[in-house]
Design a protein around this motif. Structure first.
Motif, PDB file in Angstrom:
ATOM      1  N   PRO A 245       0.828  -1.214   0.000  1.00 40.73           N
ATOM      2  CA  PRO A 245       0.000   0.000   0.000  1.00 40.73           C
ATOM      3  C   PRO A 245       0.854   1.253   0.000  1.00 40.73           C
ATOM      4  N   TYR A 246       0.441   2.235  -0.793  1.00 37.52           N
ATOM      5  CA  TYR A 246       1.168   3.495  -0.834  1.00 37.52           C
ATOM      6  C   TYR A 246       0.985   4.223   0.493  1.00 37.52           C
ATOM      7  N   TYR A 247      -0.197   4.067   1.086  1.00 35.40           N
ATOM      8  CA  TYR A 247      -0.470   4.621   2.417  1.00 35.40           C
ATOM      9  C   TYR A 247      -0.969   3.483   3.274  1.00 35.40           C
ATOM     10  N   PRO A 248      -1.023   3.645   4.609  1.00 31.54           N
ATOM     11  CA  PRO A 248      -1.162   2.476   5.486  1.00 31.54           C
ATOM     12  C   PRO A 248      -2.379   1.579   5.220  1.00 31.54           C
ATOM     13  N   ALA A 249      -3.523   2.108   4.797  1.00 32.45           N
ATOM     14  CA  ALA A 249      -4.688   1.249   4.634  1.00 32.45           C
ATOM     15  C   ALA A 249      -4.485   0.260   3.501  1.00 32.45           C
ATOM     16  N   VAL A 250      -4.731  -1.012   3.778  1.00 35.09           N
ATOM     17  CA  VAL A 250      -4.408  -2.062   2.807  1.00 35.09           C
ATOM     18  C   VAL A 250      -5.275  -1.942   1.555  1.00 35.09           C
ATOM     19  N   ASP A 251      -6.483  -1.364   1.695  1.00 39.43           N
ATOM     20  CA  ASP A 251      -7.333  -1.272   0.497  1.00 39.43           C
ATOM     21  C   ASP A 251      -6.864  -0.179  -0.470  1.00 39.43           C
ATOM     22  N   HIS A 252      -5.791   0.517  -0.111  1.00 42.49           N
ATOM     23  CA  HIS A 252      -5.178   1.444  -1.057  1.00 42.49           C
ATOM     24  C   HIS A 252      -4.106   0.765  -1.911  1.00 42.49           C
ATOM     25  N   SER A 253      -3.861  -0.503  -1.658  1.00 44.95           N
ATOM     26  CA  SER A 253      -2.785  -1.151  -2.407  1.00 44.95           C
ATOM     27  C   SER A 253      -3.267  -1.479  -3.820  1.00 44.95           C
ATOM     28  N   PRO A 254      -2.341  -1.536  -4.778  1.00 39.29           N
ATOM     29  CA  PRO A 254      -2.756  -1.907  -6.131  1.00 39.29           C
ATOM     30  C   PRO A 254      -3.225  -3.352  -6.147  1.00 39.29           C
ATOM     31  N   SER A 258      -2.318  -2.943 -13.460  1.00 41.18           N
ATOM     32  CA  SER A 258      -2.949  -1.765 -14.057  1.00 41.18           C
ATOM     33  C   SER A 258      -3.108  -0.642 -13.035  1.00 41.18           C
ATOM     34  N   GLU A 259      -3.044  -0.984 -11.748  1.00 37.46           N
ATOM     35  CA  GLU A 259      -3.156   0.057 -10.724  1.00 37.46           C
ATOM     36  C   GLU A 259      -1.815   0.349 -10.049  1.00 37.46           C
ATOM     37  N   TYR A 260      -0.796  -0.296 -10.555  1.00 39.93           N
ATOM     38  CA  TYR A 260       0.555  -0.146 -10.010  1.00 39.93           C
ATOM     39  C   TYR A 260       1.044   1.252 -10.392  1.00 39.93           C
ATOM     40  N   LEU A 261       1.447   2.002  -9.374  1.00 42.80           N
ATOM     41  CA  LEU A 261       1.716   3.420  -9.613  1.00 42.80           C
ATOM     42  C   LEU A 261       3.046   3.629 -10.350  1.00 42.80           C
ATOM     43  N   MET A 262       2.970   4.412 -11.401  1.00 42.71           N
ATOM     44  CA  MET A 262       4.172   4.808 -12.138  1.00 42.71           C
ATOM     45  C   MET A 262       3.999   6.254 -12.562  1.00 42.71           C
TER      46      MET A 262
END
Lengths: 336, 164
Positions: A245-254, A258-262
């Motif tokens: 996760p980009y931020y602590p909440a796991v539901d923010h993870s890709p 296709s949702e992998y941040l670049m």
């Protein structure tokens, strides 16, 4: 709150090829009746331009025009063996195999042409425009395409060549630990400039400037493309890419790639490079590998630039805004 | 559910496809009509490689039910490409080496055409902003932005050269 600027530098020595059970590539070349030369390989073009540079190498060695080369990387079931496209090895390994195959095929071509022109093989030369001629007698010449056709219909011969190149396995010396793991090494140095927003933790990359020493460039435009694309990938690795996760909440993870941040076009820094050519001793026409290395030095250069800007050392990638803010907080609260 | 016949204009020609409900324009183009320049990247509207023009507006053909383009005018890279030579955008992409693997190129080209239709003289910021929905994993975008700048100038100059 402030925007802090910093500059970082990093260098890389990058090996071409690898050392497992030996590292072989093979190539087969044959002429068609129309005078095209088909280069059969099992190494694949991943989009980086292998077909282009191998076509150039084959054309140069055969003495025919680039447009006459057909690269067939169709099928690993039916093609000559190759370890594959990885380890920045393909131009070096496949290129060497193709030079060997093209040398043999050219000899076959010259033998047919010698018979047709009633001359010795050693007296023939190419004009670089698809013709073979008898040295010093420009009127006695023949199109390579015609020779290819005649070989099959008049002389019943093949114009073909086999080529193999292998980096032999190198064992580790048990006494010293010494070994010879690669064939040659390319080198690069990158300088990155960043701006760090201390309120949001966002890092903006302002520029990525590099100097590369890559051996002989078969295709300078493709080299530039590799370097710019690699700088981009390095920046992405340094600052964005994570499956956590980009931020602590796991539901923010890709959830998938296709949702992998670049980074996107708006994050584009100025990317510049200069290329130095110092030919290798064992690569085709002096080539070294320039593939993976282009994504390497931008990463520590950006990390060093962030350290220069903030005074905080980050040693865990990617350096996300959250890590920046936590790092700045820890620095403010002093050593614990 | 039963298939229906959908008719639309594709590159100046009337075409008909027989489709199940919710068949995408992308699938109809590639699988039924053989127009394979339009690429299939993510199939979820995230990458832009399937961009086509519908009545000159850029649309993601992977999210567009083909029924929605009934009676509309669809333009793909095939119809942008002249019979002889290259479109100024294609020439500029080639000259700038604005690709490596080339998978994003058809979508980038169609998007650029839509941008230049709306704004014949975009600045670098306009171009960069327009590209944000289209992903390229090879070039770092710089050569693509430069190619569109060059094409805009070439197309602008070409128009000025035309008799009015």
């Amino acid at each position: 709150m402030a925007r802090l600027r910093g500059t970082g530098i990093a260098a890389v020595n990058y090996p071409t090829g690898m050392n497992l059970g030996g590292d072989p590539s093979q190539a087969l070349i044959h002429a068609t009746t129309s005078g095209s030369f088909v280069v059969s390989l099992s190494a694949t073009d991943l989009g980086q331009g292998l077909k282009t540079v191998i076509g150039q190498i084959a054309a140069e060695t055969l003495g025919v025009e680039f447009g006459e080369i057909v690269i067939d990387t169709a099928d690993t079931d039916t093609g000559p063996h190759d370890m594959g496209t990885f380890a920045s090895r393909a131009t070096h390994r496949v290129g060497n195999a193709v030079i060997a195959a093209a040398t043999e095929a050219r000899q076959a071509l010259l033998e047919v042409a010698a018979e047709e022109l009633e001359a010795a093989v050693d007296d023939l030369e190419g004009d670089g425009h698809g013709n073979l001629l008898v040295k010093g007698v420009p009127t006695r010449s023949v199109r390579i395409a015609e020779i290819a056709s005649m070989a099959q219909f008049k002389y019943g011969r093949t114009i073909a060549g086999r080529g193999a190149y292998m980096k032999p396995k190198s064992l580790v010396d048990p006494e010293t630990g010494a070994m010879d793991p690669d064939s040659t090494e390319a080198h690069a140095c990158t300088v990155a400039e960043v701006e760090v927003d201390t309120e949001t933790g966002v890092v903006t990359v302002l520029s990525i400037r590099s100097a590369y020493e890559v051996g002989r460039q078969v295709n300078p435009a493709l080299v530039q493309g590799q370097i710019a694309g690699g700088a981009w990938m390095g920046m992405s690795h340094a600052l964005y890419e994570t499956t956590a996760p980009y931020y602590p909440a796991v539901d923010h993870s890709p959830r998938d790639f296709s949702e992998y941040l670049m980074p996107g076009p708006l994050e584009m820094p100025e990317i510049e490079c200069v290329v130095l050519e110092m030919p290798s001793s064992n690569g085709p026409y002096g080539v070294k590998g320039i593939g993976e290395m282009t994504a390497n030095s931008p990463i520590p250069a950006i990390a060093n630039a962030i350290y220069h800007a903030t005074g905080v050392r980050f040693d865990d990638l990617p350096i996300t805004p959250e890590k920046i803010l936590r790092g700045l907080d820890a620095k403010r609260s002093g050593p614990s | 559910m039963a298939s229906t016949i959908v008719a639309f204009e594709l590159g100046g020609r009337e075409v008909e496809v027989m489709v199940k409900p919710m068949t995408t324009l992308q699938s109809a183009l590639r699988d039924q009509l053989g127009f394979t320049a339009t690429k299939e990247g993510c199939r979820q509207g995230g990458c832009g490689s399937c961009t086509v023009l519908v009545n000159d507006e850029p649309m993601l053909s992977c999210l567009l039910p083909v029924e929605d383009v009934a009676g509309q005018r669809v333009t793909t890279l095939e119809s942008l490409t002249p019979t002889q030579g290259l479109h100024p955008l294609q020439q500029a992409f080639l000259d700038a080496n604005a690709f490596q693997c080339g998978y994003c190129t058809p979508g980038m080209t169609m998007l650029a055409q839509a941008l230049l239709d709306h704004n014949p003289a975009p600045d670098r910021g306009d171009i960069t902003q327009a590209l944000t929905g289209n992903i390229c994993r090879c070039t770092g975008y710089g050569p693509i932005v430069r190619a569109i700048e060059v094409a805009a100038q070439a197309m602008h100059a070409g128009e000025e050269g035309q008799p009015r």
